[in-house]
Motif scaffolding. Structure first.
Motif, PDB file in Angstrom:
ATOM      1  N   VAL A  83       0.850  -1.200   0.000  1.00  0.00           N
ATOM      2  CA  VAL A  83       0.000   0.000   0.000  1.00  0.00           C
ATOM      3  C   VAL A  83       0.882   1.247   0.000  1.00  0.00           C
ATOM      4  CG1 VAL A  83      -1.919   1.176   1.138  1.00  0.00           C
ATOM      5  CG2 VAL A  83      -1.612  -1.294   1.451  1.00  0.00           C
ATOM      6  N   ALA A  84       0.610   2.143  -0.936  1.00  0.00           N
ATOM      7  CA  ALA A  84       1.329   3.419  -0.977  1.00  0.00           C
ATOM      8  C   ALA A  84       0.564   4.371  -1.908  1.00  0.00           C
ATOM      9  CB  ALA A  84       2.761   3.228  -1.444  1.00  0.00           C
ATOM     10  N   ARG A  85       1.050   5.617  -1.941  1.00  0.00           N
ATOM     11  CA  ARG A  85       0.329   6.639  -2.703  1.00  0.00           C
ATOM     12  C   ARG A  85       0.711   6.686  -4.184  1.00  0.00           C
ATOM     13  NH1 ARG A  85       0.682  10.879   1.921  1.00  0.00           N
ATOM     14  NH2 ARG A  85       2.763  10.010   1.854  1.00  0.00           N
ATOM     15  N   ARG A  86       1.931   6.310  -4.490  1.00  0.00           N
ATOM     16  CA  ARG A  86       2.433   6.538  -5.859  1.00  0.00           C
ATOM     17  C   ARG A  86       1.686   5.705  -6.901  1.00  0.00           C
ATOM     18  NH1 ARG A  86       8.855   6.449  -4.765  1.00  0.00           N
ATOM     19  NH2 ARG A  86       8.751   7.665  -2.846  1.00  0.00           N
ATOM     20  N   PRO A  87       1.618   6.251  -8.134  1.00  0.00           N
ATOM     21  CA  PRO A  87       0.798   5.591  -9.166  1.00  0.00           C
ATOM     22  C   PRO A  87       1.497   4.411  -9.841  1.00  0.00           C
ATOM     23  CG  PRO A  87       1.714   7.622 -10.035  1.00  0.00           C
ATOM     24  CD  PRO A  87       2.210   7.512  -8.626  1.00  0.00           C
ATOM     25  N   TYR A  88       1.524   3.281  -9.171  1.00  0.00           N
ATOM     26  CA  TYR A  88       2.051   2.056  -9.794  1.00  0.00           C
ATOM     27  C   TYR A  88       0.881   1.143 -10.127  1.00  0.00           C
ATOM     28  CZ  TYR A  88       6.824   2.916  -8.027  1.00  0.00           C
ATOM     29  OH  TYR A  88       8.060   3.428  -7.773  1.00  0.00           O
ATOM     30  N   ASP A  89       1.114   0.187 -11.017  1.00  0.00           N
ATOM     31  CA  ASP A  89       0.208  -0.952 -11.095  1.00  0.00           C
ATOM     32  C   ASP A  89       1.019  -2.176 -10.664  1.00  0.00           C
ATOM     33  OD1 ASP A  89       1.828  -1.567 -13.215  1.00  0.00           O
ATOM     34  OD2 ASP A  89       0.349  -1.076 -14.767  1.00  0.00           O
ATOM     35  N   ASP A  90       0.411  -3.348 -10.661  1.00  0.00           N
ATOM     36  CA  ASP A  90       1.124  -4.530 -10.163  1.00  0.00           C
ATOM     37  C   ASP A  90       2.451  -4.733 -10.911  1.00  0.00           C
ATOM     38  OD1 ASP A  90      -0.904  -4.927  -8.443  1.00  0.00           O
ATOM     39  OD2 ASP A  90      -1.730  -6.724  -9.399  1.00  0.00           O
ATOM     40  N   ALA A  91       2.384  -4.633 -12.257  1.00  0.00           N
ATOM     41  CA  ALA A  91       3.584  -4.949 -13.048  1.00  0.00           C
ATOM     42  C   ALA A  91       4.705  -3.961 -12.759  1.00  0.00           C
ATOM     43  CB  ALA A  91       3.234  -4.951 -14.531  1.00  0.00           C
ATOM     44  N   SER A  92       4.398  -2.658 -12.768  1.00  0.00           N
ATOM     45  CA  SER A  92       5.484  -1.685 -12.589  1.00  0.00           C
ATOM     46  C   SER A  92       6.017  -1.743 -11.151  1.00  0.00           C
ATOM     47  CB  SER A  92       5.024  -0.271 -12.953  1.00  0.00           C
ATOM     48  OG  SER A  92       3.874   0.072 -12.206  1.00  0.00           O
ATOM     49  N   PHE A  93       5.132  -2.055 -10.191  1.00  0.00           N
ATOM     50  CA  PHE A  93       5.630  -2.129  -8.818  1.00  0.00           C
ATOM     51  C   PHE A  93       6.527  -3.359  -8.638  1.00  0.00           C
ATOM     52  CE2 PHE A  93       5.385  -3.207  -4.275  1.00  0.00           C
ATOM     53  CZ  PHE A  93       5.982  -2.043  -3.786  1.00  0.00           C
ATOM     54  N   ARG A  94       6.119  -4.462  -9.236  1.00  0.00           N
ATOM     55  CA  ARG A  94       6.952  -5.674  -9.131  1.00  0.00           C
ATOM     56  C   ARG A  94       8.326  -5.431  -9.747  1.00  0.00           C
ATOM     57  NH1 ARG A  94       2.201  -9.838 -10.952  1.00  0.00           N
ATOM     58  NH2 ARG A  94       1.074  -9.773  -8.972  1.00  0.00           N
ATOM     59  N   ALA A  95       8.354  -4.684 -10.859  1.00  0.00           N
ATOM     60  CA  ALA A  95       9.649  -4.395 -11.504  1.00  0.00           C
ATOM     61  C   ALA A  95      10.514  -3.586 -10.537  1.00  0.00           C
ATOM     62  CB  ALA A  95       9.418  -3.623 -12.807  1.00  0.00           C
ATOM     63  N   GLU A  96       9.882  -2.647  -9.856  1.00  0.00           N
ATOM     64  CA  GLU A  96      10.607  -1.802  -8.892  1.00  0.00           C
ATOM     65  C   GLU A  96      11.171  -2.652  -7.738  1.00  0.00           C
ATOM     66  OE1 GLU A  96      10.463   1.635  -9.158  1.00  0.00           O
ATOM     67  OE2 GLU A  96      11.102   2.273  -7.151  1.00  0.00           O
ATOM     68  N   VAL A  97      10.347  -3.560  -7.229  1.00  0.00           N
ATOM     69  CA  VAL A  97      10.809  -4.413  -6.126  1.00  0.00           C
ATOM     70  C   VAL A  97      11.917  -5.341  -6.625  1.00  0.00           C
ATOM     71  CG1 VAL A  97      10.154  -6.205  -4.457  1.00  0.00           C
ATOM     72  CG2 VAL A  97       8.597  -4.309  -4.920  1.00  0.00           C
ATOM     73  N   GLY A  98      11.750  -5.851  -7.855  1.00  0.00           N
ATOM     74  CA  GLY A  98      12.777  -6.731  -8.433  1.00  0.00           C
ATOM     75  C   GLY A  98      14.127  -6.016  -8.470  1.00  0.00           C
ATOM     76  N   ALA A  99      14.101  -4.735  -8.875  1.00  0.00           N
ATOM     77  CA  ALA A  99      15.356  -3.969  -8.946  1.00  0.00           C
ATOM     78  C   ALA A  99      15.922  -3.792  -7.535  1.00  0.00           C
ATOM     79  CB  ALA A  99      15.096  -2.616  -9.596  1.00  0.00           C
ATOM     80  N   ALA A 100      15.046  -3.556  -6.561  1.00  0.00           N
ATOM     81  CA  ALA A 100      15.517  -3.390  -5.170  1.00  0.00           C
ATOM     82  C   ALA A 100      16.155  -4.680  -4.671  1.00  0.00           C
ATOM     83  CB  ALA A 100      14.354  -2.972  -4.268  1.00  0.00           C
ATOM     84  N   LEU A 101      15.573  -5.809  -5.057  1.00  0.00           N
ATOM     85  CA  LEU A 101      16.133  -7.097  -4.614  1.00  0.00           C
ATOM     86  C   LEU A 101      17.528  -7.303  -5.196  1.00  0.00           C
ATOM     87  CD1 LEU A 101      13.091  -9.548  -4.858  1.00  0.00           C
ATOM     88  CD2 LEU A 101      13.940  -8.307  -2.861  1.00  0.00           C
ATOM     89  N   GLU A 102      17.681  -6.879  -6.449  1.00  0.00           N
ATOM     90  CA  GLU A 102      19.009  -7.031  -7.047  1.00  0.00           C
ATOM     91  C   GLU A 102      20.048  -6.217  -6.300  1.00  0.00           C
ATOM     92  OE1 GLU A 102      19.057  -6.557 -11.313  1.00  0.00           O
ATOM     93  OE2 GLU A 102      17.541  -8.148 -11.472  1.00  0.00           O
ATOM     94  N   ARG A 103      19.627  -5.044  -5.854  1.00  0.00           N
ATOM     95  CA  ARG A 103      20.589  -4.167  -5.145  1.00  0.00           C
ATOM     96  C   ARG A 103      20.847  -4.622  -3.719  1.00  0.00           C
ATOM     97  NH1 ARG A 103      17.977  -0.041  -7.659  1.00  0.00           N
ATOM     98  NH2 ARG A 103      16.674   0.455  -5.860  1.00  0.00           N
ATOM     99  N   HIS A 104      19.810  -5.104  -3.034  1.00  0.00           N
ATOM    100  CA  HIS A 104      19.935  -5.255  -1.578  1.00  0.00           C
ATOM    101  C   HIS A 104      19.845  -6.682  -1.050  1.00  0.00           C
ATOM    102  CE1 HIS A 104      19.753  -0.932  -1.372  1.00  0.00           C
ATOM    103  NE2 HIS A 104      18.596  -0.912  -1.985  1.00  0.00           N
ATOM    104  N   SER A 105      19.699  -7.691  -1.902  1.00  0.00           N
ATOM    105  CA  SER A 105      19.533  -9.045  -1.366  1.00  0.00           C
ATOM    106  C   SER A 105      20.811  -9.547  -0.703  1.00  0.00           C
ATOM    107  CB  SER A 105      19.142 -10.021  -2.476  1.00  0.00           C
ATOM    108  OG  SER A 105      17.776  -9.877  -2.742  1.00  0.00           O
TER     109      SER A 105
END
Ligand code: BG6
Length: 541
Positions: free
Chosen positions: A90-112
Motif C-alpha cells: 500500500v502506498a500513494r504513488r501511481p504504480y500498477d502490479d507490473a510496474s511495482f513488481r519491476a521496482e521491487v525486483g530492482a531493489a532485490l538485485e541491489r539489496h539481497s
C-alpha cells in the motif's frame, strides 16, 4: 522464542511431494550453504508460518526496499514462507502490479543478502500486488478490506493478516484507526489472526509514545502488536541471551561484586546520508540511544527470565529500565554529553560537517553524538556505572558491549615488569562478530612478568553458516506469533522515561558550541572527560 520448533500443524507440510515441487520451482534447486553445514544440524528446526496475507504500508519507501522486501525474499528463497503467502503493498504513488513488481525486483538485485535465482525471484514477485491509496482516504481502506477478504477466499478461507507499518510515523495513528474502522483488526470474524508490526520511531518522547500506545490500544490488543527494534533481531544480540543464560560460568560473576563498569558503544562511520530531514527532527538520542542502546543495556543487565517466552523476557527487561533513574537535572551536564560533527576525514575520505549535509539547517543544533553515564539501581548492579556512547562519523563502524571486571584485590606479582590490565569481556555485536576475553598471562621466561592476552571467539571461524539479517528473523517471528524480540508498550514507555528528561534539559539549556567534534574522531572531548572523572577511559576500538 524457542527456535527449535515442531513442524507447523498448518501450512505446507514437508515431505517428498513438497520437496519435489520446491526442487521443480527452483526454491531448492541448489542446497544452501546452511543446509550442508553439519554444525547447524539439530540446532534449529524451522517452522513455516500459517498461510496469511501481509499488508505493507509505505511499500514504496526506502525501508521497504532496502530491508523489508529483501528479507521477505530471503524467507521465500529458503522455504520459510507458506506457499499461500501474498503481500498487498500500500502506498500513494501511481504504480500498477507490473510496474511495482519491476521496482521491487530492482531493489532485490541491489539489496539481497544472497542473490535470488531468476525463477525464485519471479515467483516471489508474483505474490505481490499493489494497492494505491492515500493513508487518510477512507475509501482506500474499504477497498483494502475487500481485497484482503478476496485473498482469504481465494486461498481456502485463510483470514490471517499481518499488517506492517513502514510508512512515515505521523501516519501511524490514522492507519491504525482506519484499520479499526474497517474491522480489519478483528480476529473473531471468520477466525484467523490479525497482527500489526510497527516500525520505529515509536513516539518522539514519553508523552507522544503514551499517546501512540493509547491510539494503537484502542484498535489492537497488546498481544497483536509487534513494535520493531531491529537490534533485537541481530544474531549477536540474540546470542547475548544464550551467552548469559545458556552457560553456567558467567552468571555468578555478572554482578556488582565482580563488574567494575560496562561500556556500550554504537559507533558509525557513516553520516546522515540522504536522511537529513529525518535526522534534523530526530538526533542521536532519539534515533539510537532510546531504542537500540537501551535494549542492549537491558539484555546485559536483566535477571534470568522465568521462562524463555515473550512476556517473562520482557518483564525482566522492563524491570531493568525502571531501575534506571535519568541523570538528575543538576548532574545532566556532567553525566550526558552531546556532540555534532564538523568536516573531517573518515576512512581516508574528506567528508562535510553535519551542517553542510543536504536538507540540514546550516545553524542546526541537532546532536549527532550522545554519551551518558547511567546506573541500574538494583541489587545486582548498584554502584556499577553503565557508560553508553553513540555517534555518526566516528572513525569506524563498531558496536560493542564491554564488561570491565574489577582488578584483583591484592597484587601478588607486584614485582612484575608488565602489570596486567583487569579482565575484560568484549561482546562484538558488529562487525567481526564475536566475543573476546582478556586476561593476564605469564610471559615465558625465568621471571614472573605478566602480559595481557586474549581468547577470541569469532562467528566466522566457528560457524560456517551465514547469519540471517535481523529483518528476516523478526518478520518470521511476527508471522509465527512470537513477540519475544519485539518491544512491549510498557517497555517503550520505560525507555522514553529515561531519555525524555535528557531531551527536555537540552531544550532548555543552550547547546554546546557545535560542531564540537571532527568527523573521523571519537567524539567531543567532554565525552573523554565523562569517564576521566571516574578515573576510567573509553575502550579503544
Ligand atoms: C537505525 C537508525 O535505527 O539504526 C540509523 O535510524 C542507524 O540512523 C541504524 O544508522 C543502525 O543500524 P545498524 O543495523 O546499521 O547498526
Amino acid at each position: 522464542m524457542a527456535r527449535v520448533r515442531a513442524p507447523a500443524s498448518r501450512g505446507p507440510k514437508p515431505g517428498p511431494i513438497r520437496e519435489e515441487r520446491l526442487a521443480r520451482d527452483g526454491r531448492r534447486s541448489r542446497p544452501s550453504r546452511a543446509a550442508v553445514n553439519p554444525l547447524r544440524e539439530g540446532l534449529r528446526l524451522e517452522r513455516v508460518p500459517a498461510p496469511h496475507t501481509m499488508v505493507l504500508f509505505g511499500a514504496t519507501g526506502d525501508l521497504s526496499h532496502r530491508k523489508v522486501f529483501p528479507a521477505l525474499a530471503q524467507l521465500w528463497r529458503t522455504n520459510l514462507l507458506p506457499a499461500e503467502w501474498h503481500l498487498v503493498a500500500v502506498a500513494r504513488r501511481p504504480y500498477d502490479d507490473a510496474s511495482f513488481r519491476a521496482e521491487v525486483g530492482a531493489a532485490l538485485e541491489r539489496h539481497s543478502r544472497v542473490p535470488l535465482e531468476p525463477e525464485v525471484a519471479r515467483q516471489f514477485l508474483e505474490r505481490i500486488s499493489y494497492h494505491r491509496g492515500d493513508f487518510s482516504e477512507e475509501a482506500a481502506y474499504d477497498r483494502l478490506a475487500e481485497r484482503v477478504a478476496d485473498h482469504g477466499r481465494e486461498h481456502g478461507g485463510v483470514a490471517n493478516v499481518l499488517f506492517y507499518l513502514a510508512a512515515q510515523p505521523s501516519a501511524f495513528p490514522t492507519i491504525v484507526a482506519q484499520l479499526g474502522r474497517c474491522g480489519l483488526d478483528h480476529e473473531v470474524h471468520g477466525g484467523g489472526w490479525r497482527r500489526i508490526v510497527i516500525e520505529k520511531p515509536f513516539g518522539r518522547d514519553l508523552e507522544s509514545a503514551r499517546r501512540l500506545n493509547r491510539e494503537v490500544g484502542r484498535v489492537f490488543r497488546e498481544a497483536q502488536v509487534y513494535r520493531i527494534d531491529h537490534y533485537l533481531g541481530k544474531e549477536t544480540v540474540r546470542n547475548l541471551l544464550v551467552f548469559r543464560f545458556g552457560n553456567g560460568i558467567f552468571e555468578p560473576i555478572w554482578t556488582r561484586q565482580y563488574v567494575d563498569h560496562v561500556q556500550i558503544t554504537v559507533a558509525e562511520s557513516i553520516g546522515v546520508e540522504d536522511r537529513g530531514m529525518f535526522y534534523e527532527e530526530t538526533g542521536a538520542a532519539r534515533d539510537v540511544l532510546q531504542n537500540h542502546m537501551l535494549q542492549l543495556l537491558s539484555l546485559v543487565a536483566m535477571e534470568p527470565p522465568a521462562a524463555f517466552a515473550a512476556d517473562p523476557l520482557r518483564d525482566e527487561k522492563v524491570k531493568v529500565l525502571r531501575s534506571i533513574a535519568p541523570p538528575a537535572r543538576g548532574r545532566m551536564s556532567r553525566d550526558v554529553v552531546r556532540g555534532q560533527y564538523g568536516p573531517g576525514w573518515v576512512e581516508g575520505v574528506a567528508v562535510p560537517g553535519y551542517r553542510q549535509e543536504p536538507e540540514v539547517d546550516p545553524d542546526s543544533e541537532t546532536e549527532t553524538y550522545v554519551a551518558c553515564r547511567l546506573e541500574v539501581d538494583n541489587w545486582r548492579w548498584s554502584g556499577v556505572p553503565f557508560y553508553l556512547r553513540h555517534g555518526k562519523r566516528l572513525p569506524k563502524r563498531a558496536t560493542e558491549i564491554a564488561i570491565q571486571f574489577r582488578d584483583v584485590p591484592h597484587r601478588l606479582f607486584a614485582e612484575a615488569e608488565t602489570d596486567p590490565q583487569p579482565n575484560l569481556l568484549a561482546i562484538r555485536i558488529q562487525p567481526d562478530e564475536g566475543i573476546l576475553l582478556r586476561f593476564g598471562s605469564k610471559v615465558p621466561g625465568l621471571g614472573f612478568d605478566i602480559r595481557t592476552v586474549t581468547m577470541d571467539f569469532t562467528y566466522g571461524s566457528s560457524f560456517a553458516a551465514d547469519a540471517p539479517d535481523a529483518y528476516e528473523t523478526l518478520l518470521l517471528d511476527a508471522m509465527l506469533g512470537d513477540a519475544s524480540l519485539f518491544t512491549r508498550a510498557d517497555e517503550v514507555e520505560a525507555a522514553w522515561s529515561i531519555v525524555t528528561p535528557i531531551l527536555d534539559t537540552w531544550l532548555d539549556a543552550p547547546p554546546p558550541e557545535f560542531p564540537n567534534y571532527e568527523a573521523g574522531s571519537w567524539g567531543p572531548e567532554s565525552a573523554e572527560a565523562l569517564l576521566a572523572r571516574d578515573d576510567r577511559r573509553w575502550r579503544r576500538l
